[in-house]
Design a protein around this motif. Structure first.
Motif, PDB file in Angstrom:
ATOM      1  N   ARG A  98       0.833  -1.202   0.000  1.00  9.18           N
ATOM      2  CA  ARG A  98       0.000   0.000   0.000  1.00  9.18           C
ATOM      3  C   ARG A  98       0.866   1.250   0.000  1.00  9.18           C
ATOM      4  O   ARG A  98       0.588   2.223  -0.709  1.00  9.18           O
ATOM      5  N   ASP A  99       1.935   1.209   0.774  1.00  7.74           N
ATOM      6  CA  ASP A  99       2.833   2.355   0.851  1.00  7.74           C
ATOM      7  C   ASP A  99       3.396   2.691  -0.536  1.00  7.74           C
ATOM      8  O   ASP A  99       3.463   3.858  -0.930  1.00  7.74           O
ATOM      9  N   ALA A 100       3.781   1.669  -1.283  1.00  7.41           N
ATOM     10  CA  ALA A 100       4.318   1.904  -2.628  1.00  7.41           C
ATOM     11  C   ALA A 100       3.246   2.502  -3.535  1.00  7.41           C
ATOM     12  O   ALA A 100       3.492   3.471  -4.265  1.00  7.41           O
ATOM     13  N   ALA A 101       2.047   1.926  -3.459  1.00 13.06           N
ATOM     14  CA  ALA A 101       0.961   2.405  -4.325  1.00 13.06           C
ATOM     15  C   ALA A 101       0.595   3.845  -3.981  1.00 13.06           C
ATOM     16  O   ALA A 101       0.385   4.681  -4.876  1.00 13.06           O
ATOM     17  N   GLU A 102       0.537   4.134  -2.691  1.00 12.32           N
ATOM     18  CA  GLU A 102       0.158   5.494  -2.295  1.00 12.32           C
ATOM     19  C   GLU A 102       1.239   6.504  -2.661  1.00 12.32           C
ATOM     20  O   GLU A 102       0.930   7.642  -3.025  1.00 12.32           O
ATOM     21  N   ALA A 103       2.477   6.072  -2.573  1.00 12.32           N
ATOM     22  CA  ALA A 103       3.570   6.965  -2.987  1.00 12.32           C
ATOM     23  C   ALA A 103       3.438   7.297  -4.472  1.00 12.32           C
ATOM     24  O   ALA A 103       3.654   8.448  -4.885  1.00 12.32           O
ATOM     25  N   ALA A 104       3.060   6.300  -5.275  1.00 10.22           N
ATOM     26  CA  ALA A 104       2.891   6.532  -6.712  1.00 10.22           C
ATOM     27  C   ALA A 104       1.742   7.508  -6.956  1.00 10.22           C
ATOM     28  O   ALA A 104       1.884   8.475  -7.721  1.00 10.22           O
ATOM     29  N   VAL A 105       0.639   7.270  -6.282  1.00 15.69           N
ATOM     30  CA  VAL A 105      -0.532   8.125  -6.485  1.00 15.69           C
ATOM     31  C   VAL A 105      -0.228   9.561  -6.038  1.00 15.69           C
ATOM     32  O   VAL A 105      -0.646  10.535  -6.674  1.00 15.69           O
ATOM     33  N   GLU A 106       0.528   9.661  -4.967  1.00 14.86           N
ATOM     34  CA  GLU A 106       0.893  10.987  -4.470  1.00 14.86           C
ATOM     35  C   GLU A 106       1.642  11.783  -5.548  1.00 14.86           C
ATOM     36  O   GLU A 106       1.473  12.987  -5.683  1.00 14.86           O
ATOM     37  N   ARG A 107       2.474  11.078  -6.333  1.00 15.50           N
ATOM     38  CA  ARG A 107       3.259  11.768  -7.359  1.00 15.50           C
ATOM     39  C   ARG A 107       2.417  12.192  -8.558  1.00 15.50           C
ATOM     40  O   ARG A 107       2.681  13.202  -9.177  1.00 15.50           O
ATOM     41  N   VAL A 108       1.428  11.378  -8.918  1.00 13.40           N
ATOM     42  CA  VAL A 108       0.713  11.646 -10.169  1.00 13.40           C
ATOM     43  C   VAL A 108      -0.686  12.213  -9.957  1.00 13.40           C
ATOM     44  O   VAL A 108      -1.341  12.596 -10.927  1.00 13.40           O
ATOM     45  N   GLY A 109      -1.149  12.256  -8.708  1.00 12.80           N
ATOM     46  CA  GLY A 109      -2.524  12.683  -8.487  1.00 12.80           C
ATOM     47  C   GLY A 109      -3.462  11.542  -8.835  1.00 12.80           C
ATOM     48  O   GLY A 109      -3.038  10.405  -9.031  1.00 12.80           O
ATOM     49  N   ALA A 110      -4.724  11.851  -8.932  1.00 22.05           N
ATOM     50  CA  ALA A 110      -5.705  10.790  -9.160  1.00 22.05           C
ATOM     51  C   ALA A 110      -5.547  10.207 -10.557  1.00 22.05           C
ATOM     52  O   ALA A 110      -5.508  10.936 -11.544  1.00 22.05           O
ATOM     53  N   VAL A 111      -5.395   8.909 -10.621  1.00 21.57           N
ATOM     54  CA  VAL A 111      -5.456   8.204 -11.899  1.00 21.57           C
ATOM     55  C   VAL A 111      -6.641   7.247 -11.816  1.00 21.57           C
ATOM     56  O   VAL A 111      -7.184   7.000 -10.735  1.00 21.57           O
TER      57      VAL A 111
END
Lengths: 354, 330
Positions: B280-293
């Motif tokens: 989850r931490d990895a996924a949330e870090a990714a989302v944090e960088r790109v905003g909502a996908v």
């Protein structure tokens, strides 16, 4: 570095020149040894661990003798007691478990260890093997041992999170074992690091591990390093900094297309040249092997050339392995005689670039 | 709204009983490896093993189900290894692993032969609904990189032919929701990535209506390569968060993402089982960088054949649990 090689010249060696002949390590197991391994694992069988130990002694005696009959100058027991080059050692290391089989290729698998805690070791790995072999051999004995980098790379790391930290700790365990082997009388130790070929960018880490190992080794003990099946241009010349006397390299399989890698800059260590292919069941002729040996003389002078197969012979039919070794020794002796007679043009490329 | 979708990269380890059964039937030498015309006994073992791994995925709760690619003795080189116009040679190293595949040498025209589609058809037979089905294929760039060309005579022509071949395979697939094109060579051979490489990917992606994810690994993508992929006609790119987390996050922060992206947060090559919190931490870090996908696929970084079966199963369960327990973000 001290000359560690001359001690292995047989007292009755027939020539002035001496091309040291040896094997990398593994040799085909007699079928009955595999059967004994199955029997001891079978709960319904009356075959005991003591019986299996006796079978392994018999196999080690047999193969050591077979190496001597081939005429090899330095012999090994063919690693009759070892099932696999990584698993064997981890079975004797604390801090790991075996979560199951993984694929190497096709339907060939191995029981890949997982390091789950700090590694430590309370029992010798190879001292019994060495003492037994030295006890039955009439020729000097070489001990192959899997190197710390390969042990680290070819296991799962669940505990360290760093190949470097794990490799360093394993290097300390290998170092302790080599101390024990030296105390037991071993004078020729070959560290096997095939993983270096898969990840050549890690050559500095391999060098650090070897420094940890070599620091305590007495001067008269010969240290070799075996590497195989890789792109050597990515580790040469950096590998010349490694604190070993000899590099044992697979080169026959690629028909010496990589030999020129080692001609510039000058190869400053001893070269143990692979002169027969271990993945081809066709036995090379003596003439062919002699031509292969001459490839090695393009890189080092005769007094720094060791003649050996490309890699362990264990996957070959046993009679093929024997014939390859017998032809290899004959080829080496014939080249020595021709060197004595001045009939070989030792044209090292660095001296006579064409 | 970002949906978290748990799925895998396929190329599974065989169940242990199937390892033994197939070794007995096919032997230990390269001559016995899959040829595309296996006999009934071998086919039966694969069918049973496929049913087992499909059940496993459903039981774990994964959102997409793959057929497992259990027949892929040669890993990503498989679709060529079974082709009539390809010769298999000696054993060569598979990327920087202690694993090997048969050298695949293309000696005549590459025409689609439907090998992958046939295996995927089994998903329908096993009652996996189209919305849950995922196909896995090598991307054209990686497949061309793994192969040897002895017919087309030029790198560009060869890549185009491989893409055309894969497009034919994709066109023959039964209905699937998602297609993962595994493209590790985009990382390991980044220097050769040019317009032709992305055109080849486009050609394959065009052959399906499914969502197409180009999944990359053995480290983070080179910036220029990622830039090209953002222009490719695909729905998402997969990133290696095990061996290239920081680099991947930088790319996402700097260049954004398609509407979909895959986060390879579970190590395909290490037996340590990740916790849902880590994934989850990895996924949330990714989302944090790109905003909502639209969609974040939670996946392993690499194919999974490197793992022992027990750890493999535990990792599938961890992925599914992560998707089930991660809140959909606005």
């Amino acid at each position: 570095m001290t000359d560690t090689r001359e001690q292995f010249r047989p007292p009755d060696h027939p020539h002035d020149h001496f091309l040291l002949t040896t094997v990398v390590g593994s040799y085909p197991k007699p079928k009955w040894l595999n059967r004994a391994r199955e029997l001891v694992a079978d709960e319904d069988s009356k075959f005991t661990e003591a019986h299996f130990a006796e079978a392994k002694d018999d196999a080690a005696r047999l193969v050591t003798g077979e190496h001597e009959r081939c005429g090899l100058d330095v012999v090994v027991d063919g690693e009759m007691r070892r099932n696999e080059m990584v698993e064997y050692f981890f079975r004797r290391i604390d801090g790991c478990e075996f979560p199951g089989r993984v694929k190497v290729w096709g339907h060939n698998y191995f029981d890949k260890p997982a390091v789950v805690d700090e590694v430590s070791c309370s029992e010798p790995w190879l001292v019994d093997e060495y003492e037994f072999t030295a006890g039955v051999a009439t020729r000097p004995v070489k001990v192959p041992i899997t190197g710390p980098y390969t042990l680290a790379r070819w296991s799962f790391d669940e505990a360290y999170g760093s190949t470097e930290a794990l490799a360093h700790d394993l290097a300390d365990l290998v170092n302790e074992e080599i101390d024990r082997l030296v105390a037991a009388g071993a004078r020729y130790i070959q560290i096997d690091e095939p993983a270096l070929a898969t990840t050549p960018d890690d050559h500095a880490l391999v060098g650090e591990c070897l420094e940890r190992i070599a620091a305590d080794v007495p001067e008269d003990v010969r240290l070799g390093l075996h590497v195989c099946y890789g792109d050597y241009s990515r580790i040469y010349p950096e590998m010349l900094e490694f604190p070993v006397h000899e590099f044992d390299l697979e080169l026959a399989n690629g028909d010496y297309e990589q030999i020129d890698v080692f001609t510039e800059p000058e190869f400053t260590k001893d070269l143990a040249l692979g002169v027969v292919d271990v993945h081809d069941a066709e036995v090379e002729s003596v003439a062919r092997i002699k031509a292969n040996i001459l490839q090695g003389l393009r890189v080092v002078p005769p007094e720094r050339l060791t003649v050996s197969p490309d890699c362990g012979l264990k996957l070959l039919p046993r009679e093929v392995a024997y014939e390859k070794m017998a032809n290899m020794v004959q080829a080496a002796r014939e080249v020595e005689a021709e060197l004595d007679a001045g009939e070989v043009d030792v044209g090292r490329v660095s001296a006579s670039a064409d | 709204m970002t949906a978290f979708v748990a799925t895998t990269t396929g190329v599974y380890p065989l169940p242990d009983w199937a390892k033994d059964a197939l070794a007995d039937l096919k032997g230990h030498q390269r001559g016995g490896l899959v040829s595309g015309d296996e006999g009934a006994e071998v086919t039966d073992v694969y069918d049973r093993a496929r049913a087992e791994v499909v059940d496993l995925q459903r039981d774990a709760g994964l959102d997409r189900v793959v057929e497992g690619q259990l027949r892929w003795d040669d890993m990503l080189a498989h679709p060529l290894a079974v082709h009539d116009n390809v010769e298999t040679g000696g054993i060569v190293r598979y990327y920087d692993n202690n694993n090997f595949y048969r050298d695949v040498r293309v000696v005549d025209e590459l025409t689609a032969d439907g090998d992958v589609a046939a295996d995927l058809a089994a998903l329908a037979d096993l009652d996996v609904v189209p919305e849950a089905r995922q196909a896995v294929l090598p991307g054209p760039y990686s497949l061309a990189d793994l192969a040897t060309d002895a017919h087309y005579g030029g790198e560009g022509d060869f890549l185009e032919a491989v893409a055309e071949f894969l497009a034919g395979e994709v066109a023959a697939l039964p209905e699937v929701a998602t297609l993962f094109l595994l493209e590790p060579s985009l990382v390991t051979a980044a220097d050769g990535v040019d317009d032709a490489a992305t055109a080849a990917i486009d050609r394959v992606a065009d052959a399906t209506d499914a969502d197409v994810v180009v999944h990359t690994y053995w480290g983070a993508l080179d910036e220029a390569v990622y830039g090209r992929l953002l222009d490719a006609a695909v729905d998402g790119v997969g990133h290696d968060f095990v061996h290239g987390r920081e680099g991947s996050l930088e790319l996402l922060a700097e260049h954004g993402s398609h509407d979909q992206l895959a986060v390879g947060a579970v190590a395909g090559r290490n037996s340590r089982v990740e916790s849902p919190a880590e994934i989850r931490d990895a996924a949330e870090a990714a989302v944090e960088r790109v905003g909502a996908v639209e969609t974040v696929y939670l996946t392993p970084n690499t194919e999974l054949c490197y793992l022992p079966v027990g750890r493999f199963e535990a990792k599938l369960r961890a992925l599914a649990e992560t998707a089930q327990t991660t809140e959909v973000t606005a």
